[in-house]
Write a protein that holds these residues in place. Structure first.
Motif, short mmCIF file in Angstrom:
data_model
loop_
_atom_site.label_atom_id
_atom_site.label_comp_id
_atom_site.label_asym_id
_atom_site.label_seq_id
_atom_site.Cartn_x
_atom_site.Cartn_y
_atom_site.Cartn_z
N MET A 15 0.82 -1.18 0.00
CA MET A 15 0.00 0.00 0.00
C MET A 15 0.87 1.25 0.00
O MET A 15 0.55 2.22 -0.66
CB MET A 15 -0.92 -0.04 1.23
CG MET A 15 -1.94 1.02 1.21
SD MET A 15 -3.08 0.73 -0.13
CE MET A 15 -4.29 1.91 0.20
N GLU A 16 1.97 1.22 0.75
CA GLU A 16 2.86 2.37 0.81
C GLU A 16 3.49 2.65 -0.55
O GLU A 16 3.64 3.81 -0.93
CB GLU A 16 3.94 2.16 1.87
CG GLU A 16 3.41 2.20 3.28
CD GLU A 16 4.50 1.94 4.30
OE1 GLU A 16 5.67 2.19 3.99
OE2 GLU A 16 4.16 1.49 5.39
N ARG A 17 3.86 1.61 -1.25
CA ARG A 17 4.44 1.79 -2.59
C ARG A 17 3.44 2.44 -3.52
O ARG A 17 3.79 3.30 -4.32
CB ARG A 17 4.86 0.44 -3.18
CG ARG A 17 6.11 -0.11 -2.61
CD ARG A 17 6.48 -1.37 -3.34
NE ARG A 17 7.72 -1.90 -2.84
CZ ARG A 17 8.27 -3.00 -3.27
NH1 ARG A 17 7.69 -3.71 -4.21
NH2 ARG A 17 9.41 -3.41 -2.77
N ASN A 41 0.96 11.89 -9.91
CA ASN A 41 0.16 13.09 -9.78
C ASN A 41 1.02 14.34 -10.01
O ASN A 41 0.60 15.28 -10.68
CB ASN A 41 -0.49 13.15 -8.40
CG ASN A 41 -1.62 14.13 -8.35
OD1 ASN A 41 -2.21 14.47 -9.37
ND2 ASN A 41 -1.95 14.57 -7.16
N PHE A 42 2.25 14.34 -9.48
CA PHE A 42 3.17 15.45 -9.70
C PHE A 42 3.50 15.60 -11.17
O PHE A 42 3.51 16.72 -11.71
CB PHE A 42 4.44 15.26 -8.88
CG PHE A 42 5.50 16.28 -9.18
CD1 PHE A 42 5.38 17.57 -8.69
CD2 PHE A 42 6.59 15.95 -9.96
CE1 PHE A 42 6.34 18.51 -8.98
CE2 PHE A 42 7.56 16.89 -10.24
CZ PHE A 42 7.43 18.17 -9.75
N LYS A 43 3.78 14.48 -11.84
CA LYS A 43 4.10 14.54 -13.26
C LYS A 43 2.94 15.10 -14.07
O LYS A 43 3.13 15.93 -14.95
CB LYS A 43 4.47 13.14 -13.77
CG LYS A 43 5.84 12.69 -13.36
CD LYS A 43 6.15 11.25 -13.72
CE LYS A 43 5.86 10.91 -15.14
NZ LYS A 43 6.18 9.52 -15.48
N LYS A 44 1.73 14.66 -13.76
CA LYS A 44 0.55 15.14 -14.48
C LYS A 44 0.35 16.63 -14.29
O LYS A 44 0.14 17.37 -15.26
CB LYS A 44 -0.68 14.38 -14.00
CG LYS A 44 -1.96 14.84 -14.67
CD LYS A 44 -3.17 14.16 -14.07
CE LYS A 44 -4.44 14.77 -14.64
NZ LYS A 44 -5.61 14.32 -13.95
N LYS A 45 0.44 17.09 -13.05
CA LYS A 45 0.22 18.51 -12.77
C LYS A 45 1.33 19.37 -13.35
O LYS A 45 1.07 20.48 -13.83
CB LYS A 45 0.09 18.73 -11.28
CG LYS A 45 -1.10 18.04 -10.69
CD LYS A 45 -1.86 18.93 -9.78
CE LYS A 45 -2.99 18.17 -9.12
NZ LYS A 45 -4.23 18.33 -9.75
N SER A 46 2.57 18.90 -13.32
CA SER A 46 3.66 19.69 -13.88
C SER A 46 3.53 19.82 -15.39
O SER A 46 3.82 20.87 -15.95
CB SER A 46 5.02 19.10 -13.50
OG SER A 46 5.21 17.84 -14.08
N ARG A 73 3.96 5.96 -5.47
CA ARG A 73 3.83 6.01 -6.93
C ARG A 73 2.72 6.97 -7.34
O ARG A 73 2.86 7.71 -8.31
CB ARG A 73 3.54 4.61 -7.48
CG ARG A 73 3.43 4.60 -8.98
CD ARG A 73 3.38 3.19 -9.52
NE ARG A 73 3.08 3.18 -10.92
CZ ARG A 73 3.98 3.24 -11.89
NH1 ARG A 73 5.25 3.30 -11.59
NH2 ARG A 73 3.60 3.23 -13.16
N TRP A 74 1.62 6.97 -6.63
CA TRP A 74 0.51 7.86 -6.94
C TRP A 74 0.93 9.32 -6.82
O TRP A 74 0.59 10.15 -7.66
CB TRP A 74 -0.68 7.58 -6.04
CG TRP A 74 -1.82 8.50 -6.31
CD1 TRP A 74 -2.22 9.54 -5.53
CD2 TRP A 74 -2.69 8.49 -7.44
NE1 TRP A 74 -3.30 10.17 -6.10
CE2 TRP A 74 -3.61 9.55 -7.28
CE3 TRP A 74 -2.80 7.69 -8.58
CZ2 TRP A 74 -4.59 9.83 -8.20
CZ3 TRP A 74 -3.78 7.97 -9.50
CH2 TRP A 74 -4.66 9.02 -9.30
N SER A 75 1.69 9.65 -5.79
CA SER A 75 2.13 11.03 -5.61
C SER A 75 3.09 11.45 -6.72
O SER A 75 3.03 12.58 -7.20
CB SER A 75 2.78 11.24 -4.25
OG SER A 75 3.95 10.48 -4.13
#
Length: 43
Positions: free
Chosen positions: A1-3, A12-17, A7-9
């Motif tokens: 779950m931690e992985r 999400n950063f790549k998408k927003k950038s 990965r989600w963060s």
């Protein structure tokens, strides 16, 4: 779950950038110029 959370963060950063900072739209052929473009966008 931690992985998955990490990965989600990252995803999400790549998408927003890409969406807001227009990262990935550089047409420069030189890798140094592309890194500079990303660095300036992040500042």
């Amino acid at each position: 779950m931690e992985r998955y959370q990490v990965r989600w963060s990252i995803e999400n950063f790549k998408k927003k950038s890409k969406q807001y900072l227009k990262i990935g739209k550089s047409q420069a052929g030189d890798i140094g110029v592309q890194f500079a473009n990303i660095s300036i966008s992040m500042i």
